[in-house]
Design an enzyme around this catalytic site. Structure first.
Site, PDB file in Angstrom:
ATOM      1  CG  ASP A 166     -13.403   1.917  -7.703  1.00  0.00           C
ATOM      2  OD1 ASP A 166     -14.372   1.134  -7.798  1.00  0.00           O
ATOM      3  OD2 ASP A 166     -13.492   3.065  -7.227  1.00  0.00           O
ATOM      4  NE  ARG A 182     -21.085  12.697   4.289  1.00  0.00           N
ATOM      5  CZ  ARG A 182     -20.635  12.749   5.529  1.00  0.00           C
ATOM      6  NH1 ARG A 182     -19.729  13.630   5.878  1.00  0.00           N
ATOM      7  NH2 ARG A 182     -21.094  11.930   6.428  1.00  0.00           N
ATOM      8  CB  ALA A 185     -17.514  -0.890  -2.245  1.00  0.00           C
ATOM      9  N   GLY A 244     -22.555   2.006   1.379  1.00  0.00           N
ATOM     10  CA  GLY A 244     -23.687   1.123   1.639  1.00  0.00           C
ATOM     11  C   GLY A 244     -23.481  -0.237   0.994  1.00  0.00           C
ATOM     12  CD  GLU A 273      -2.448   1.903   0.479  1.00  0.00           C
ATOM     13  OE1 GLU A 273      -3.233   1.178  -0.149  1.00  0.00           O
ATOM     14  OE2 GLU A 273      -2.301   3.126   0.246  1.00  0.00           O
TER      15      GLU A 273
END
Ligand code: FAD
Length: 433
Positions: A318, A202, A331, A55, A42
């Site tokens: 992705d 948002r 996701a 969600g 990473e």
């Protein structure tokens, strides 16, 4: 948890996962569960997640349980308990044709699906991290290149000059994927994502403040508010104490990828985008915090990746199929990928144990099968995410603002997302390999 070391008498498979985002961790837990040696590389110095909520649908929980039940435990720890299915439908409302100041409620056009359970991204990632065996992840490792030589392990080169070896590479390195470029070539137009010309704001609004303006149904249910050139998604979070307001609007201007996709926005900008909308959307815009997060939405719609694998290297999540978030299911799609890959790597290991095939040949076949099984559905999602945004924002010339035409198409498209047949995917995987 202790490191996932295979015993000496079983054949070994060393998999490198590039990227420690949600899909990198989910794939890794699938491999760990199957006794496969795995290392995550990473680029960041710690687990990081941009964005706020995420969600998951019932079909995602089913896939997670089959990948590794620890993933469900991690998600259960950060989501509110499942509610009565009748009580948590995603509703669709006309956000535009509403009496401007006469206190009329929005006209409900229908409902899409039930069972979505939300979590905070960073919390889910942190919980997943607790199940990753010690020593499995290396931070501050930014992959630069992969060299494949016949009969040898792959050589991974990092920007810090270090190298590592692996039998195969699974790129879960997100929308700007380096592994995707390695697979399709630096000059391929699908290397870079494109700006969708949609800007997304948002903000959280206390439910107590919102309820008198939006009414009980919208205060307590996920709702999509449609209108010209903009739409809003609102859903209760934090035990219904807050309403998460995600406001999206068409942006005619350009946005350069190198400028990043997250900036600070203002309530005034949101109010401007929804100034011609009905009272409910204008009230919601006015209730947003003074400053809020603003994202430019990118995707891979214009130039879709033609295949997900090359030799012993593949991409998932992705990195393979970055879609605009208008189905709220990117996701979840990566979770489906992870199940397919976990099962394929298990089959490779079984074949090696039986002495049926060579390692390189088996891995190449497995990744070819992955593309064959997954690509059609995933690229459909990239396309459909575009299409549903056009329907939400009345941009389709054949439908415009006619709900009698828009709703059946929206419901049909959402059915394809939620009605995923896990058994059928696993059958196709077994037959394809
Ligand atoms: C506003 C918004 C709302 C959304 N809502 C939902 C939702 O409700 N439900 C849903 O299912 N999906 C949703 N999505 C989609 C979802 O966020 C993505 O599909 C998902 O996060 C992708 O995960 P990933 O692990 O594939 O990629 P990422 O999360 O992008 O992770 C990639 C990782 O790879 C690392 N990396 C990159 N390059 C390298 C390199 N060269 N070397 C090493 N590491 C590298 C990065 O640092 C990062 O940690 C939404 C998206 C947006 C934008």
């Amino acid at each position: 948890m202790s490191p996932n070391k295979p015993s000496n008498d079983t054949p070994q498979l060393d998999i490198a996962v590039i990227g420690g985002g949600i899909i990198g961790l989910v794939v890794t837990l699938g491999l760990v569960k199957r006794g496969i040696s795995v290392k995550i590389y990473e680029q960041s110095s710690t687990f990081r997640e941009t964005g706020a909520g995420l969600g998951f649908l019932p079909k995602d929980f089913e896939c997670m349980a089959r990948i590794n039940p620890d993933i469900v435990k991690a998600l259960e720890a950060v989501t509110p308990p499942a509610t009565d299915a009748e009580d948590d439908w995603l509703y669709v409302a006309d956000g535009y044709h509403q009496g401007k100041d006469d206190g009329k409620k929005e006209n409900l056009l229908g409902r899409m699906h039930s069972g979505l359970r939300g979590c905070r991204r960073v919390q889910f990632l942190t919980e997943l991290g607790k199940y990753i065996p010690d020593g499995t992840i290396e931070f501050r490792k930014r992959l630069e290149r992969v060299v494949e030589r016949e009969g040898e392990k792959l050589e991974l080169g990092f920007t810090d000059g270090n190298v590592a070896l692996a039998d195969a590479v699974i790129g879960c390195d997100g929308i700007k994927s380096r592994v995707r470029r390695i697979i399709i070539g630096e000059d391929h137009p699908a290397c870079l994502p494109r700006y969708t010309h949609t800007i997304c704001f948002r903000g959280l609004v206390p439910t107590q403040k919102a309820r008198p303006f939006v009414g009980d149904l919208i205060a307590s249910h996920p709702t999509m508010h449609l209108g010209p050139d903009a739409h809003m998604v609102t859903y209760p979070v934090a035990g219904q104490t807050f309403l998460n307001v995600v406001a999206m609007s068409h942006d005619p201007k350009d946005w350069r990828l190198e400028d990043g996709w997250e900036k600070t926005g203002t309530r005034q900008e949101v109010e401007g985008c929804f100034s011609s909308f009905g009272q409910t959307c204008r009230d919601l815009a006015a209730l947003m915090p003074e400053t809020l997060t603003k994202w430019a939405l990118f995707d891979t719609f214009d130039h879709q990746i033609p295949f997900y694998n090359l030799g012993r290297v593949c991409v998932a999540g992705d990195a393979a199929h970055a879609a605009a978030p208008h189905h709220g299911a990117g996701a979840g799609l990566g979770v489906e990928d992870s199940l397919c890959l976990s099962v394929l790597m298990e089959k490779v290991l079984e074949d090696l144990a039986d002495g049926k095939t060579g390692k390189e040949q088996a891995l190449e076949k497995a990744f070819e099968t992955f593309t064959a099984v997954r690509r059609e559905r995933c690229q459909w999602m990239v396309e459909s995410s575009h299409t549903v945004c056009d329907l939400y924002e009345w941009k389709r010339p054949d439908i415009k603002e006619d709900p009698a035409k828009a709703m059946p198409e929206l419901v049909a498209r959402y059915q394809i997302v939620v009605g995923f047949d896990t058994d059928a995917m696993l059958k196709a995987t077994a037959m394809g390999y």
